[in-house]
Design a protein around this motif. Structure first.
Motif, PDB file in Angstrom:
ATOM      1  N   ILE A  59     -23.128 -63.019 -45.274  1.00 12.20           N
ATOM      2  CA  ILE A  59     -22.201 -63.649 -46.212  1.00 12.20           C
ATOM      3  C   ILE A  59     -21.318 -64.617 -45.436  1.00 12.20           C
ATOM      4  CG2 ILE A  59     -20.415 -63.222 -47.971  1.00 12.20           C
ATOM      5  CD1 ILE A  59     -21.469 -60.312 -48.042  1.00 12.20           C
ATOM      6  N   GLY A  60     -21.040 -65.763 -46.052  1.00 15.36           N
ATOM      7  CA  GLY A  60     -20.137 -66.722 -45.417  1.00 15.36           C
ATOM      8  C   GLY A  60     -20.905 -67.735 -44.583  1.00 15.36           C
ATOM      9  N   ALA A  61     -20.310 -68.130 -43.454  1.00 19.79           N
ATOM     10  CA  ALA A  61     -20.888 -69.162 -42.597  1.00 19.79           C
ATOM     11  C   ALA A  61     -22.227 -68.706 -42.042  1.00 19.79           C
ATOM     12  CB  ALA A  61     -19.930 -69.511 -41.465  1.00 19.79           C
ATOM     13  N   SER A  62     -23.172 -69.631 -41.986  1.00 23.24           N
ATOM     14  CA  SER A  62     -24.533 -69.303 -41.541  1.00 23.24           C
ATOM     15  C   SER A  62     -24.808 -69.727 -40.106  1.00 23.24           C
ATOM     16  CB  SER A  62     -25.563 -69.972 -42.461  1.00 23.24           C
ATOM     17  OG  SER A  62     -25.394 -71.386 -42.451  1.00 23.24           O
ATOM     18  N   SER A  63     -23.769 -70.050 -39.347  1.00 24.57           N
ATOM     19  CA  SER A  63     -23.971 -70.393 -37.939  1.00 24.57           C
ATOM     20  C   SER A  63     -24.629 -69.214 -37.216  1.00 24.57           C
ATOM     21  CB  SER A  63     -22.640 -70.736 -37.277  1.00 24.57           C
ATOM     22  OG  SER A  63     -22.796 -70.884 -35.883  1.00 24.57           O
ATOM     23  N   GLN A  64     -25.713 -69.484 -36.526  1.00 25.31           N
ATOM     24  CA  GLN A  64     -26.473 -68.398 -35.901  1.00 25.31           C
ATOM     25  C   GLN A  64     -25.659 -67.679 -34.827  1.00 25.31           C
ATOM     26  OE1 GLN A  64     -30.036 -70.494 -34.685  1.00 25.31           O
ATOM     27  NE2 GLN A  64     -31.084 -69.942 -36.573  1.00 25.31           N
TER      28      GLN A  64
END
Length: 215
Positions: free
Chosen positions: A177-182
């Protein structure tokens, strides 16, 4: 006279060889070379196969989560540098991650792998899944992990799947959930791991037997 006698003797020797039915010496030598050559080749291959050691199993399973390339424009052109995000684990509950930068891809992967080995943490495993539900946070990323029954599999994607597979988890439910930065997702997943509680560890810290704790 001597020449005639030598011719007769030579003719007799040739006739004796032909009458005996023995193959010519050249054919025997040729057959011997062919058989010896084939046997030598097969024998040599067999010897190399026997001397060859079986491949060694890797201590950790390495998974490349992200590989990024950046370019710096200079007077002579562009200079490239690489960054790698690696996750490693022994599939027995030990897992770690590392981030490394270098001017070469292999060197960046090596650096990240070395950092991951220094940042290993313990992942509690109960019947192939996690002990309980947990939520991990890092900046704008949030990861939810829930235990699953046998046969469910790893219902996760990207970095979360890599971490669970490297740690030895076979059944788990997850939601990012939220930011998808790896990188942020990896940090949030390891925050989940740090919040997981193992019953044996808690009982040991409290100084109580496991049966009393469950009761």
């Amino acid at each position: 006279m001597e020449n005639e006698e030598t011719k007769e003797v030579a003719g007799a020797s040739v006739s004796e060889n032909t009458d005996s039915g023995a193959p010519p010496k050249r054919a025997e030598a040729g057959d011997g070379r062919m058989q010896g050559g084939r046997g030598g080749r097969h024998g040599g291959r067999g010897g190399r196969d026997r001397d060859r050691e079986p491949p060694k199993e890797k201590e950790f399973e390495e998974k490349l989560v992200k590989l990024n390339r950046t370019a710096k424009v200079v007077k002579g052109g562009r200079r490239f540098s690489f960054s790698a995000l690696m996750v490693i684990g022994d599939k027995k509950g030990n897992v770690g991650y590392g981030f490394g930068k270098a001017n070469d891809v292999s060197e960046a992967i090596r650096k990240s792998t070395e950092k991951a080995k220094r940042n290993m943490v313990k992942l509690p495993i109960k019947n192939g899944t996690i002990p309980h539900e947990v939520i991990g946070l890092f900046k704008a990323s949030k990861v939810l992990l829930k235990p699953a029954c046998s046969g469910t599999g790893i219902l996760a994607g990207g970095p979360v799947r890599a971490i669970m597979e490297a740690g030895g988890i076979t059944n788990v439910l997850s939601k990012s959930i939220g930011a998808s930065s790896q990188y942020n997702v990896v940090k949030a997943t390891f925050d989940c791991i740090s919040k997981l509680m193992d019953a044996k560890t808690i009982a040991k810290n409290r100084g109580k037997p496991l049966n009393e704790l469950w009761g």
